[in-house]
Design an enzyme around this catalytic site. Structure first.
Site, PDB file in Angstrom:
ATOM      1  N   CYS A   1       3.791  40.020  -8.838  1.00 11.83           N
ATOM      2  CA  CYS A   1       3.282  38.804  -8.205  1.00 11.83           C
ATOM      3  C   CYS A   1       4.412  37.902  -7.730  1.00 11.83           C
ATOM      4  O   CYS A   1       4.323  37.302  -6.659  1.00 11.83           O
ATOM      5  CB  CYS A   1       2.337  38.076  -9.150  1.00 11.83           C
ATOM      6  SG  CYS A   1       0.820  39.039  -9.429  1.00 11.83           S
TER       7      CYS A   1
ATOM      8  N   GLU B   1      -2.968  36.424  -8.150  1.00 15.01           N
ATOM      9  CA  GLU B   1      -1.982  35.957  -7.176  1.00 15.01           C
ATOM     10  C   GLU B   1      -2.011  36.798  -5.901  1.00 15.01           C
ATOM     11  O   GLU B   1      -1.966  36.258  -4.795  1.00 15.01           O
ATOM     12  CB  GLU B   1      -0.563  36.009  -7.764  1.00 15.01           C
ATOM     13  CG  GLU B   1      -0.357  35.116  -8.971  1.00 15.01           C
ATOM     14  CD  GLU B   1      -0.563  35.816 -10.306  1.00 15.01           C
ATOM     15  OE1 GLU B   1       0.112  35.423 -11.278  1.00 15.01           O
ATOM     16  OE2 GLU B   1      -1.403  36.742 -10.396  1.00 15.01           O
TER      17      GLU B   1
END
Length: 145
Positions: free
Chosen positions: A80, A49
């Site tokens: 993330c 991510e």
């Protein structure tokens, strides 16, 4: 999600935990794609991510990724989700839930309430069985070697 799964499979083939991500704009055009690179980069922040967000920011020339959706094979962790909220990504679509480390629905609810400056829409379980199987197969192989 099919493209994110391909990224996860690429990660597995490189000995990385198989998590893949794709970020798309409102029209569905892929802006960036990435997979985990923590092992090869020796970088605890090299989650798929984070790498995809960095790339998307470069492509768009803006740290704000409003109007985008992120497709990820595993429910994002706290780090993330923090990056997703800070990048102003509108929507998170994930495959496999992560009961121990997931920070969107499994734990914490980061980005889902009114506590932060941005809320995300989310949808979980998309291709969930396939995403879970990729992870299980990877760790089974790792344990057996």
């Amino acid at each position: 999600m099919v493209l994110a799964i391909r990224e996860a499979e690429r990660a597995a083939s490189e000995g990385e935990v198989p998590v893949g991500v794709v970020i798309v704009d409102r029209g569905g055009t892929v802006i960036s794609a990435a997979c985990n690179l923590r092992e090869s980069a020796s970088d605890a922040t090299a989650h798929a991510e984070i790498l995809a967000i960095r790339s998307a920011c470069k492509v768009t020339g803006n740290w704000r990724l409003s109007g985008t959706s992120i497709y990820v094979t595993l429910e994002p962790c706290a780090m993330c989700m923090g990056a997703i909220v800070n990048a102003r990504i509108d929507r998170v679509v994930f495959g496999a839930p992560d009961p121990k480390g997931g920070a969107l629905v499994s734990n914490f609810g980061i980005g889902t309430g009114g506590e932060l400056n941005h809320r995300v829409e989310f949808l979980g379980g998309v291709c969930g069985e396939r995403c879970t199987r990729i992870l299980e197969d990877f760790f089974k192989t790792l344990r057996n070697s």
